[in-house]
Design a protein around this motif. Structure first.
Motif, PDB file in Angstrom:
ATOM      1  N   GLU A 168       2.002  -5.454   5.898  1.00 55.97           N
ATOM      2  CA  GLU A 168       3.167  -5.329   6.784  1.00 55.97           C
ATOM      3  C   GLU A 168       3.910  -4.017   6.588  1.00 55.97           C
ATOM      4  O   GLU A 168       4.706  -3.618   7.453  1.00 55.97           O
ATOM      5  CB  GLU A 168       4.110  -6.515   6.559  1.00 55.97           C
ATOM      6  N   GLN A 169       3.665  -3.332   5.451  1.00 55.62           N
ATOM      7  CA  GLN A 169       4.343  -2.059   5.177  1.00 55.62           C
ATOM      8  C   GLN A 169       3.424  -0.855   5.413  1.00 55.62           C
ATOM      9  O   GLN A 169       3.761   0.261   5.039  1.00 55.62           O
ATOM     10  CB  GLN A 169       4.825  -2.018   3.711  1.00 55.62           C
ATOM     11  N   MET A 170       2.268  -1.061   6.009  1.00 56.23           N
ATOM     12  CA  MET A 170       1.264   0.005   6.121  1.00 56.23           C
ATOM     13  C   MET A 170       0.881   0.230   7.584  1.00 56.23           C
ATOM     14  O   MET A 170      -0.214  -0.132   8.025  1.00 56.23           O
ATOM     15  CB  MET A 170       0.040  -0.331   5.255  1.00 56.23           C
ATOM     16  N   PRO A 171       1.770   0.858   8.371  1.00 54.87           N
ATOM     17  CA  PRO A 171       1.531   0.996   9.813  1.00 54.87           C
ATOM     18  C   PRO A 171       0.380   1.931  10.167  1.00 54.87           C
ATOM     19  O   PRO A 171      -0.218   1.780  11.236  1.00 54.87           O
ATOM     20  CB  PRO A 171       2.860   1.545  10.340  1.00 54.87           C
ATOM     21  N   ILE A 172       0.051   2.907   9.313  1.00 54.90           N
ATOM     22  CA  ILE A 172      -1.054   3.804   9.648  1.00 54.90           C
ATOM     23  C   ILE A 172      -2.370   3.045   9.623  1.00 54.90           C
ATOM     24  O   ILE A 172      -3.175   3.119  10.558  1.00 54.90           O
ATOM     25  CB  ILE A 172      -1.123   4.999   8.680  1.00 54.90           C
ATOM     26  N   ASP A 182      -0.376   3.986   2.091  1.00 56.35           N
ATOM     27  CA  ASP A 182      -0.766   3.891   3.498  1.00 56.35           C
ATOM     28  C   ASP A 182      -1.323   5.227   3.964  1.00 56.35           C
ATOM     29  O   ASP A 182      -2.351   5.287   4.652  1.00 56.35           O
ATOM     30  CB  ASP A 182       0.455   3.488   4.328  1.00 56.35           C
ATOM     31  N   GLN A 183      -0.662   6.324   3.572  1.00 50.32           N
ATOM     32  CA  GLN A 183      -1.128   7.655   3.952  1.00 50.32           C
ATOM     33  C   GLN A 183      -2.445   7.997   3.261  1.00 50.32           C
ATOM     34  O   GLN A 183      -3.403   8.455   3.889  1.00 50.32           O
ATOM     35  CB  GLN A 183      -0.064   8.698   3.618  1.00 50.32           C
ATOM     36  N   SER A 184      -2.503   7.789   1.959  1.00 47.74           N
ATOM     37  CA  SER A 184      -3.707   8.152   1.206  1.00 47.74           C
ATOM     38  C   SER A 184      -4.919   7.353   1.662  1.00 47.74           C
ATOM     39  O   SER A 184      -6.020   7.906   1.852  1.00 47.74           O
ATOM     40  CB  SER A 184      -3.469   7.923  -0.288  1.00 47.74           C
TER      41      SER A 184
END
Length: 424
Positions: A28-32, A360-362
């Motif tokens: 839920e915290q990882m929109p990418i 999420d970015q990595s």
């Protein structure tokens, strides 16, 4: 083949439930990755691919695994550090269709490598690694797999160093993306992820304040910058040690004190290694440390602090606190080491790894890198940079998820930037 984790737990059902809850929160915290999952599910670039992974098996890694499976992959995964696996998350992954997890916390060396071999028994066509243990194992012990592997992705600084050394020796026989070196990973994960997560884990493990302490940071690469700047922001007095004159000068110009480790040892309360190298803190430094000094590693492998040398000096070791080993020296001083010298942001009992938003970015870079490998057959053996367009793709998805708009170049601006004939 080693058994998957579910067969090795006393209460797998409870573990699966608890792990699924952690994964749901991370997702839920990882929109990418959420956006990429929809794209991959539609395009199915991983149909027919087997992805072998050796990673820190915790909730954010699980979201990456789910994303790859949504794109059609079969995934076999194990840990890349004996103390960073969360068993409940590993069990929840093992309960997921298309996934087999062999990761379990606290494995001894033989069991650790048996789990890597079990992943390789799935005959991966793509590898995703953190520290290059999987790649190294393939080249040294399972070379018959190389011809069927299209390529892989490496997450961290230490792993990229190992891969470049292999490539320099003409020993790397399939293409690897250096995920660590791309801006969306290096500028955020290493600085904000390592910096914040390491200090949070140290504070929670020791129940000691960072403020007011003299914090010695070994190394001023991206990870060291993060630790030093976050510690400075928490009102610590920060000393940096370095072997390279350029980052040493950068640290000095950033306002930090810079000195050799043996001098810093006399002043430090908390020591954090971030170099990726071995023997960064040695007996010469231990001899000069104050009673109660705290040592933690935020680099990669457990070789940055010379634990063999420290143990040889000590008259006894004590369990000072959960996740803290105290080494009592002949004069009565006690030097305290966190997480057996392993990654402090992942290996202490309270550690959760990097913040979810950072991972999420990595992990989005890992996902698009793996997609590139699955769809591009033109990569040669060796270490490759992530294509800039993929890095920008991840940045654009993140900005869109955060509701942040930016300007775009006009045609005239783009022509001006591309035309070498414009002068003064």
């Amino acid at each position: 083949m080693a058994e998957s984790i579910t067969a090795r737990l006393d209460d797998p059902e409870t573990a699966i439930t608890d792990g699924a809850q952690k994964i749901r929160w991370a997702r839920e915290q990882m929109p990418i990755l959420d956006a990429l999952r929809d794209q991959l599910a539609a395009d199915r670039p991983f149909d027919g691919e087997v992805i072998g992974m050796a990673m820190h098996v915790e909730a954010t890694t699980a979201v990456l695994v789910e994303t790859l499976v949504a794109g059609g992959a079969e995934v076999a995964i194990t840990g890349c550090n004996p103390l960073s696996t969360q068993d409940d998350v590993s069990a929840a992954l093992d309960d997921t269709d298309g996934v087999t997890s062999y990761a379990k916390r606290g494995l001894e060396d033989d069991a650790y490598y048996a789990a890597i071999d079990a992943v390789l028994d799935h005959d991966p066509t793509i590898t995703i690694d953190d520290g290059a243990d999987l790649v190294f194992r393939i080249h040294e012990h399972r070379p018959e797999l190389i011809d069927s592997i299209k390529g892989g992705c490496e997450e961290t600084t230490t792993g990229v160093h190992r891969l470049r050394a292999m490539a320099d020796d003409d020993a790397l026989e399939y293409p690897m993306f250096a995920v660590n070196d791309t801006p969306m990973k290096r500028l955020f994960d290493n600085v904000h992820g390592t910096g914040e997560a390491s200090l949070v884990s140290i504070a929670l493990t020791t129940n000691c304040s960072i403020a007011g302490k003299t914090v010695v940071v070994a190394g001023f690469g991206q990870c060291g910058r993060g630790v030093a700047r976050k510690a400075d922001g928490m009102d610590a007095d920060v000393i940096v040690t370095e072997v390279d004159p350029r980052p040493a000068l950068e640290a000095y110009m950033d306002g930090f004190r810079v000195m050799p480790m043996v001098e810093a040892a006399e002043e430090g309360d908390l020591f954090v290694t971030t170099t990726g190298n071995r023997d960064v803190i040695t007996p010469e430094a231990f001899e000069r440390m104050a009673d109660g000094a705290i040592l933690a590693n935020a680099g990669h492998f457990d070789v940055e602090i010379d634990l063999e040398g420290l143990e040889a000096m000590a008259t006894e070791t004590v369990d000072a606190r959960d996740g803290v080993t105290g080494y009592v020296l002949p004069d009565g001083r006690q030097v305290n080491v966190l997480a057996d010298g392993r990654l402090v942001n992942l290996a202490t009992p309270v550690a959760e790894g990097h913040p979810v938003e950072v991972m999420d970015q990595s992990f989005a870079i890992q996902a698009v890198g793996a997609r590139e490998i699955a769809t591009d057959a033109d990569l040669d053996a060796g270490v490759h940079a992530i294509p800039d367009a993929l890095d920008r793709e991840v940045a654009e998805i993140k900005l869109d998820a955060e509701g942040v708009a930016i300007d775009a170049l006009t045609d005239d601006q783009r022509e001006y930037m591309d035309d070498w004939q414009h002068g003064t």
